[in-house]
Design a protein around this motif. Structure first.
Motif, PDB file in Angstrom:
ATOM      1  N   PRO A  15     -11.980 -11.805 -13.767  1.00  0.00           N
ATOM      2  CA  PRO A  15     -12.610 -12.079 -12.460  1.00  0.00           C
ATOM      3  C   PRO A  15     -11.745 -11.643 -11.290  1.00  0.00           C
ATOM      4  CG  PRO A  15     -11.777 -14.106 -13.441  1.00  0.00           C
ATOM      5  CD  PRO A  15     -11.599 -13.046 -14.474  1.00  0.00           C
ATOM      6  N   ALA A  16     -12.389 -11.219 -10.220  1.00  0.00           N
ATOM      7  CA  ALA A  16     -11.659 -10.836  -9.005  1.00  0.00           C
ATOM      8  C   ALA A  16     -10.952 -12.059  -8.435  1.00  0.00           C
ATOM      9  CB  ALA A  16     -12.624 -10.266  -7.982  1.00  0.00           C
ATOM     10  N   ASN A  17      -9.702 -11.867  -8.048  1.00  0.00           N
ATOM     11  CA  ASN A  17      -8.953 -12.970  -7.425  1.00  0.00           C
ATOM     12  C   ASN A  17      -8.271 -12.541  -6.132  1.00  0.00           C
ATOM     13  OD1 ASN A  17      -7.102 -11.309  -8.642  1.00  0.00           O
ATOM     14  ND2 ASN A  17      -5.855 -12.944  -9.520  1.00  0.00           N
ATOM     15  N   ALA A  18      -8.502 -11.303  -5.700  1.00  0.00           N
ATOM     16  CA  ALA A  18      -7.851 -10.857  -4.469  1.00  0.00           C
ATOM     17  C   ALA A  18      -8.629  -9.712  -3.839  1.00  0.00           C
ATOM     18  CB  ALA A  18      -6.423 -10.395  -4.752  1.00  0.00           C
ATOM     19  N   LEU A  19      -8.572  -9.660  -2.515  1.00  0.00           N
ATOM     20  CA  LEU A  19      -9.038  -8.476  -1.796  1.00  0.00           C
ATOM     21  C   LEU A  19      -7.826  -7.564  -1.672  1.00  0.00           C
ATOM     22  CD1 LEU A  19     -11.019  -6.810  -0.132  1.00  0.00           C
ATOM     23  CD2 LEU A  19     -10.544  -8.303   1.831  1.00  0.00           C
ATOM     24  N   PHE A  20      -7.823  -6.505  -2.455  1.00  0.00           N
ATOM     25  CA  PHE A  20      -6.668  -5.613  -2.588  1.00  0.00           C
ATOM     26  C   PHE A  20      -6.941  -4.391  -1.722  1.00  0.00           C
ATOM     27  CE2 PHE A  20      -3.895  -2.640  -4.904  1.00  0.00           C
ATOM     28  CZ  PHE A  20      -2.813  -3.449  -5.250  1.00  0.00           C
ATOM     29  N   MET A  21      -6.112  -4.197  -0.693  1.00  0.00           N
ATOM     30  CA  MET A  21      -6.389  -3.139   0.270  1.00  0.00           C
ATOM     31  C   MET A  21      -5.975  -1.771  -0.249  1.00  0.00           C
ATOM     32  SD  MET A  21      -7.967  -4.464   2.611  1.00  0.00           S
ATOM     33  CE  MET A  21      -8.323  -6.086   3.211  1.00  0.00           C
ATOM     34  N   GLY A  22      -6.738  -0.760   0.170  1.00  0.00           N
ATOM     35  CA  GLY A  22      -6.460   0.588  -0.316  1.00  0.00           C
ATOM     36  C   GLY A  22      -6.254   1.613   0.774  1.00  0.00           C
ATOM     37  N   SER A  23      -6.781   1.345   1.975  1.00  0.00           N
ATOM     38  CA  SER A  23      -6.601   2.330   3.036  1.00  0.00           C
ATOM     39  C   SER A  23      -6.623   1.650   4.400  1.00  0.00           C
ATOM     40  CB  SER A  23      -7.678   3.422   2.967  1.00  0.00           C
ATOM     41  OG  SER A  23      -8.948   2.848   3.141  1.00  0.00           O
ATOM     42  N   VAL A  24      -6.079   2.354   5.374  1.00  0.00           N
ATOM     43  CA  VAL A  24      -5.955   1.810   6.727  1.00  0.00           C
ATOM     44  C   VAL A  24      -6.080   2.952   7.727  1.00  0.00           C
ATOM     45  CG1 VAL A  24      -3.420   1.980   6.542  1.00  0.00           C
ATOM     46  CG2 VAL A  24      -4.408   0.517   8.293  1.00  0.00           C
ATOM     47  N   ASP A  25      -6.629   2.628   8.876  1.00  0.00           N
ATOM     48  CA  ASP A  25      -6.660   3.559  10.008  1.00  0.00           C
ATOM     49  C   ASP A  25      -5.294   3.454  10.690  1.00  0.00           C
ATOM     50  OD1 ASP A  25      -6.847   4.702  12.514  1.00  0.00           O
ATOM     51  OD2 ASP A  25      -8.667   3.606  13.103  1.00  0.00           O
ATOM     52  N   ALA A  26      -4.390   4.373  10.335  1.00  0.00           N
ATOM     53  CA  ALA A  26      -3.000   4.250  10.789  1.00  0.00           C
ATOM     54  C   ALA A  26      -2.879   4.398  12.300  1.00  0.00           C
ATOM     55  CB  ALA A  26      -2.127   5.283  10.076  1.00  0.00           C
ATOM     56  N   ASP A  27      -3.628   5.318  12.893  1.00  0.00           N
ATOM     57  CA  ASP A  27      -3.546   5.465  14.351  1.00  0.00           C
ATOM     58  C   ASP A  27      -4.066   4.205  15.050  1.00  0.00           C
ATOM     59  OD1 ASP A  27      -2.377   7.977  14.324  1.00  0.00           O
ATOM     60  OD2 ASP A  27      -4.309   9.021  14.298  1.00  0.00           O
ATOM     61  N   GLY A  28      -5.137   3.643  14.495  1.00  0.00           N
ATOM     62  CA  GLY A  28      -5.666   2.396  15.054  1.00  0.00           C
ATOM     63  C   GLY A  28      -4.646   1.274  14.951  1.00  0.00           C
ATOM     64  N   PHE A  29      -3.946   1.229  13.837  1.00  0.00           N
ATOM     65  CA  PHE A  29      -2.901   0.220  13.628  1.00  0.00           C
ATOM     66  C   PHE A  29      -1.810   0.363  14.690  1.00  0.00           C
ATOM     67  CE2 PHE A  29       1.354  -0.484  11.948  1.00  0.00           C
ATOM     68  CZ  PHE A  29       1.305  -1.784  11.459  1.00  0.00           C
ATOM     69  N   ALA A  63       9.032   5.756   8.280  1.00  0.00           N
ATOM     70  CA  ALA A  63       9.059   4.709   7.254  1.00  0.00           C
ATOM     71  C   ALA A  63       7.758   3.919   7.263  1.00  0.00           C
ATOM     72  CB  ALA A  63      10.217   3.759   7.536  1.00  0.00           C
ATOM     73  N   PRO A  64       7.411   3.331   6.122  1.00  0.00           N
ATOM     74  CA  PRO A  64       6.249   2.448   6.124  1.00  0.00           C
ATOM     75  C   PRO A  64       6.570   1.152   6.866  1.00  0.00           C
ATOM     76  CG  PRO A  64       7.045   2.893   3.869  1.00  0.00           C
ATOM     77  CD  PRO A  64       8.063   3.434   4.815  1.00  0.00           C
ATOM     78  N   LEU A  65       5.681   0.731   7.715  1.00  0.00           N
ATOM     79  CA  LEU A  65       5.867  -0.535   8.431  1.00  0.00           C
ATOM     80  C   LEU A  65       5.029  -1.582   7.685  1.00  0.00           C
ATOM     81  CD1 LEU A  65       7.617  -1.239  10.803  1.00  0.00           C
ATOM     82  CD2 LEU A  65       5.734  -0.671  12.332  1.00  0.00           C
ATOM     83  N   HIS A  66       5.606  -2.072   6.575  1.00  0.00           N
ATOM     84  CA  HIS A  66       4.832  -2.884   5.622  1.00  0.00           C
ATOM     85  C   HIS A  66       4.214  -4.154   6.230  1.00  0.00           C
ATOM     86  CE1 HIS A  66       6.807  -0.579   2.375  1.00  0.00           C
ATOM     87  NE2 HIS A  66       7.949  -0.804   2.984  1.00  0.00           N
ATOM     88  N   ASP A  67       5.103  -5.069   6.627  1.00  0.00           N
ATOM     89  CA  ASP A  67       4.653  -6.441   6.892  1.00  0.00           C
ATOM     90  C   ASP A  67       3.689  -6.601   8.076  1.00  0.00           C
ATOM     91  OD1 ASP A  67       6.103  -7.289   4.710  1.00  0.00           O
ATOM     92  OD2 ASP A  67       7.887  -7.785   5.878  1.00  0.00           O
ATOM     93  N   PRO A  68       3.794  -5.782   9.129  1.00  0.00           N
ATOM     94  CA  PRO A  68       2.834  -5.960  10.225  1.00  0.00           C
ATOM     95  C   PRO A  68       1.385  -5.731   9.798  1.00  0.00           C
ATOM     96  CG  PRO A  68       4.735  -4.712  10.978  1.00  0.00           C
ATOM     97  CD  PRO A  68       4.856  -4.826   9.484  1.00  0.00           C
ATOM     98  N   CYS A  69       1.171  -5.096   8.652  1.00  0.00           N
ATOM     99  CA  CYS A  69      -0.216  -4.910   8.180  1.00  0.00           C
ATOM    100  C   CYS A  69      -0.910  -6.256   7.984  1.00  0.00           C
ATOM    101  CB  CYS A  69      -0.231  -4.125   6.866  1.00  0.00           C
ATOM    102  SG  CYS A  69       0.191  -2.388   7.071  1.00  0.00           S
TER     103      CYS A  69
END
Ligand code: BDR
Ligand code: CA
Length: 311
Positions: A286-300, A238-244
Motif C-alpha cells: 500500500p502507498a504510504n507516502a507522496l514521493f516527489m519526482g519533479s519540481v519547477d526549479a525557477d519557480g522555487f 549544489a542541490p538546495l535540499h531542505d528548503p524544498c
C-alpha cells in the motif's frame, strides 16, 4: 490560513535556508525548532539553529536540543559537505538567545497533545531520530499529526552518502523505517527533486542582490556548500535540499510526485538506508507516502528570493 509547523533539523547550510524561508513566510507559524544530530553533532546543530533564528531577527522561536545519536547506531556526520561548524561559509555570531531546557522529543510530544488534532505539521530536515523517538514514546501523537513533510531518500538518484542511500535516511534507517510505517501522512522530498534545484551562479547572485544581510549570508553559505557538489556531480551549483520541504508547504503546485509505497532497507550492509520506492507500482504494497519526482526549479528560486527579501 496559517500552517503550524515544527522544524526538526541538523543545520547544515541547506537546513539554514529552509528555516529562513519558513521564518520569512506569513503563511507559516514555526512553533519550535528541534535540533537533531546529523550533518554535525547535536552541540553544533542546536547552536546553528539559534544562530539562524537570530539572523532572521526571531529570538522568540524556541529551540530545543534532541537526540544526540541515532536510535541504534553510531552517528555518521557530514563535515566533508558542510564544514566543521555545519555552517561554514558564513561567519555568524554566537547566539545569545537561550536553548530551551526541555528535550526536543518532549516538546514534540507535548505540542502535538496540546494543539488541536490535525493542526501541526512536522518538517524533518535531518535524520528522523527525534520524530521516531517521539512516535515510539507516545504513539497517541501519530494520529494527531497533520502530516510529516520530510527531506530524505531517493529513487532515481539513488544515493549521496553511499551508492544506495541518501544521508538523512542512511544515518538513522531504523528511525526512518518507524516513521514510514507509522501511518502518518507523509510527503517526501527525495534527491530526485532536490537535485533539480541547483544553486546556479545566476540564482545565487539574485539572492546576493536582495541586498539584505540574509541574502548575503545565504549566498555565502550556498557558495561553501556548492564547492563540494560541483566537484562531486559536475553540476552547475549544489542541490538546495531542505528548503524544498518548506517550499512545498507554500507552493505545492511547484512539485509533482506519486503516492507510492516506500520502505527502508535496515539490514543490508551494502544498501543500508535505501528508500525502496515503488514508483512503477509493481508491488501490491500500500502507498504510504507522496514521493516527489519533479519540481519547477525557477519557480522555487523565485519564491525563495522573494521571501528572503522580506527578512
Ligand atoms: C540531506 O543531508 C544533509 O546533508 C542535508 O542537510 C540534507 O538534509 C541531503 O541528503
Ligand atoms: Ca538537513
Amino acid at each position: 490560513m496559517t500552517q503550524d509547523i515544527i522544524i526538526d533539523t541538523d543545520p547544515g547550510q541547506d537546513d539554514a535556508v529552509a528555516i529562513l524561508l519558513a521564518l520569512a513566510s506569513p503563511e507559516i507559524r514555526v512553533l519550535g525548532i528541534t535540533a537533531v544530530a546529523g550533518n554535525v553533532p547535536l552541540s553544533l546543530t542546536q547552536l546553528n539553529a539559534r544562530k539562524i533564528c537570530e539572523l532572521a531577527g526571531r529570538r522568540d522561536i524556541p529551540v530545543f536540543a534532541g537526540c544526540d545519536r541515532p536510535m541504534r547506531r553510531a552517528l555518521v556526520t557530514a563535515e566533508h559537505v558542510h564544514g566543521n561548524s555545519g555552517l561554514d561559509g558564513a561567519d555568524l555570531p554566537a547566539p545569545t538567545m537561550p536553548l530551551q531546557d526541555a528535550h526536543a522529543v518532549d516538546f514534540i510530544i507535548d505540542t502535538l497533545r496540546a494543539r488541536p488534532a490535525g493542526s501541526v505539521t512536522l518538517c524533518p530536515l535531518g535524520p528522523l531520530t527525534n520524530i521516531a523517538t517521539a512516535f515510539a514514546r507516545a504513539p497517541d501523537i501519530v494520529g494527531r499529526v497533520q502530516r510529516v513533510v520530510l527531506m530524505g531518500g531517493a529513487y532515481f538518484e539513488v544515493g549521496n552518502i553511499t551508492p544506495a542511500a541518501e544521508f538523512n535516511i542512511h544515518v538513522d534507517p531504523e528511525a526512518a523505517d518507524m516513521v514510514l510505517r507509522s501511518g502518518a501522512e507523509i510527503v517526501m522530498m527525495p534527491l530526485d527533486v532536490t537535485h533539480q534545484v541547483l544553486t546556479t551562479r545566476a540564482r545565487v547572485q539574485a539572492l546576493r542582490d536582495i541586498g539584505n544581510r540574509v541574502g548575503q549570508t545565504v549566498a555565502a553559505l550556498t557558495g561553501f556548500f556548492e564547492r563540494f557538489d560541483r566537484q562531486k556531480y559536475g553540476s552547475d551549483g549544489a542541490p538546495l535540499h531542505d528548503p524544498c520541504v518548506i517550499a512545498w508547504l507554500l507552493a505545492p503546485h511547484l512539485f509533482q510526485g506519486r503516492h507510492v509505497n516506500v520502505e527502508i532497507e535496515t539490514t543490508s550492509a551494502l544498501t543500508l538506508g535505501m528508500t525502496v520506492a515503488d514508483w512503477w507500482g509493481v508491488s501490491a504494497r500500500p502507498a504510504n507516502a507522496l514521493f516527489m519526482g519533479s519540481v519547477d526549479a525557477d519557480g522555487f528560486y523565485s519564491l525563495l528570493t522573494e521571501r528572503l527579501a522580506r527578512l
